[in-house]
Each structure stands twice: as C-alpha cells, then as structure tokens.
Scaffold this active site. Sequence first.
Site, PDB file in Angstrom:
ATOM      1  N   GLU A  14       8.160  -2.453   6.301  1.00 54.48           N
ATOM      2  CA  GLU A  14       8.152  -3.474   5.249  1.00 54.48           C
ATOM      3  C   GLU A  14       9.411  -4.334   5.347  1.00 54.48           C
ATOM      4  OE1 GLU A  14       7.726  -3.602   0.345  1.00 54.48           O
ATOM      5  OE2 GLU A  14       7.978  -1.693   1.386  1.00 54.48           O
ATOM      6  N   LYS A  71       1.834  -8.817  -0.452  1.00 60.04           N
ATOM      7  CA  LYS A  71       1.765  -7.558  -1.191  1.00 60.04           C
ATOM      8  C   LYS A  71       1.259  -7.778  -2.616  1.00 60.04           C
ATOM      9  CE  LYS A  71       4.652  -3.477  -2.135  1.00 60.04           C
ATOM     10  NZ  LYS A  71       6.030  -2.932  -1.970  1.00 60.04           N
ATOM     11  N   CYS A  96       3.375  -0.639   1.641  1.00 62.12           N
ATOM     12  CA  CYS A  96       4.081   0.387   0.879  1.00 62.12           C
ATOM     13  C   CYS A  96       3.328   0.848  -0.366  1.00 62.12           C
ATOM     14  CB  CYS A  96       5.488  -0.096   0.531  1.00 62.12           C
ATOM     15  SG  CYS A  96       6.633   1.246   0.090  1.00 62.12           S
TER      16      CYS A  96
END
Length: 239
Positions: free
Chosen positions: A41, A110, A143
Amino acid sequence: MKLAIFQSQPVRADKKANLARLREVANVAALAGADILVCSELYLTRYNTGDETHELAEPLDGPSVTEAQNIAADTGCAIVLGYPEAADATVYNSAVMIGGDGAILANYRKINLFGDAEKSLFSVGHSVPTIPYKGRKIALGICYDIEIPEFGRQATADGADLLLVPTANMAPYWQVPKTMLRARALENNITTAYANLHGHDETYEYTGMSCVVAPDGTDLARAGHQSECLLVVDIGDRA
C-alpha cells in the site's frame, strides 16, 4: 499464472529511490517467471507520510506511474503499485495495475479507509474494477478492504477469481494476515494475495506475513514479519 509478492519497507517520501528498487525487484520477478508483481500500500511514497501526503500525490498520468509503466514494459511483468493519487481536486489512496506491455489496466481507489488518519488524508473510492488478464479475472483491494466481508463477496459476485491486495497492516492486528486472509479466501473461494510492509516507521510496527492464500484457505506461500521478501508463487489456472 505466477505471482510475485514484494514485502518491503520503502524509503519515506523518496519516489525516485522506491521506483529504482521497484525496477530491481521487477527484474528479479520476471527472471523467476512471474506474470504479476504486487507491491505494498502506498509503495511509491511509503505509508504514513502524514502532512506530506498531498504534496507527494501525483495524477495517474504523472511521472511516477509513467516510470512504473516503463518498468513493466521493460521487464514484461505486470505491476500492481500503491500510490497517493491526485485527482478531482482531492487525493485518493490508490493502486494501479499495469500490464506486462506497460498499458494501464485499472486504477483502484481505496473504499474502506482505516482510522481517522486515513480519513483525514484521503477521499473514498467508489468502485472495484475487475480486470481480465492472462485467463484470470482480477479484483484489486487495499489493506482494510480485506477486513470487510462484503468486499470479497462483491469481488467474487463480479466474477473475480483472484484478489490482489497491497497493504500496510500494523500491530496489534496480527490476526489479519494470519486469520482474516485465510477466511476471505475460503469463504469466497478466491485466490488472495497480500503484499505488506515489514519493520518500523515513526509510528507503527508492521506485521509483514505477506502471503498468497488458495481458495481453500491454505497458504501457498507466506513471508515472515521482520524482513524484506519476494515471494514467487505458481497459482495455476483459474480456480
């Protein structure tokens, strides 16, 4: 298909150094026969750059992603690269997938931001791409996305059979790579790859344990938590 998973600790705010290391690792991955290299990430700048994040952010067509495209084209290895994306007068926590010919295949922003720090720095993404590539159908997550059961469920409902997840998982969440990754793979019958950080920064201890988990919830490969590692895993044909 072969996946290469790069567990790393990028240099804080040094995009040039991190891209140079990416080129080295992509060359090794390609020599090992990997089709896709997955990085952590925000690999481009390192995770946890705080107030500098907006200054470091670049658009999708900026110089850093362009250099990553050059690396992919030069090595023939596709790359999934985490980076802070400047777009729409805001910044997203993004991951771009670049094909082995250097073409951009997808750009994911994200959706499930973790904690107040991320929410103060990034805007929320709105959709999960599914990418046909070399006989597989790939979804991208980042994540904390993988900790949300509905995320994996939606990816498989959209036809994905491979989930690639750049991450920056930190202590005390040791059970995320050990338990949640296996659960997400098993409950959705989807191969899941997780590229984490290792070591420490000014704030966090990262859990490492980057891995590739089969659709039956068993590990195909798993790193330790204290050092850089490149996993190269043959995941076979579509599940």
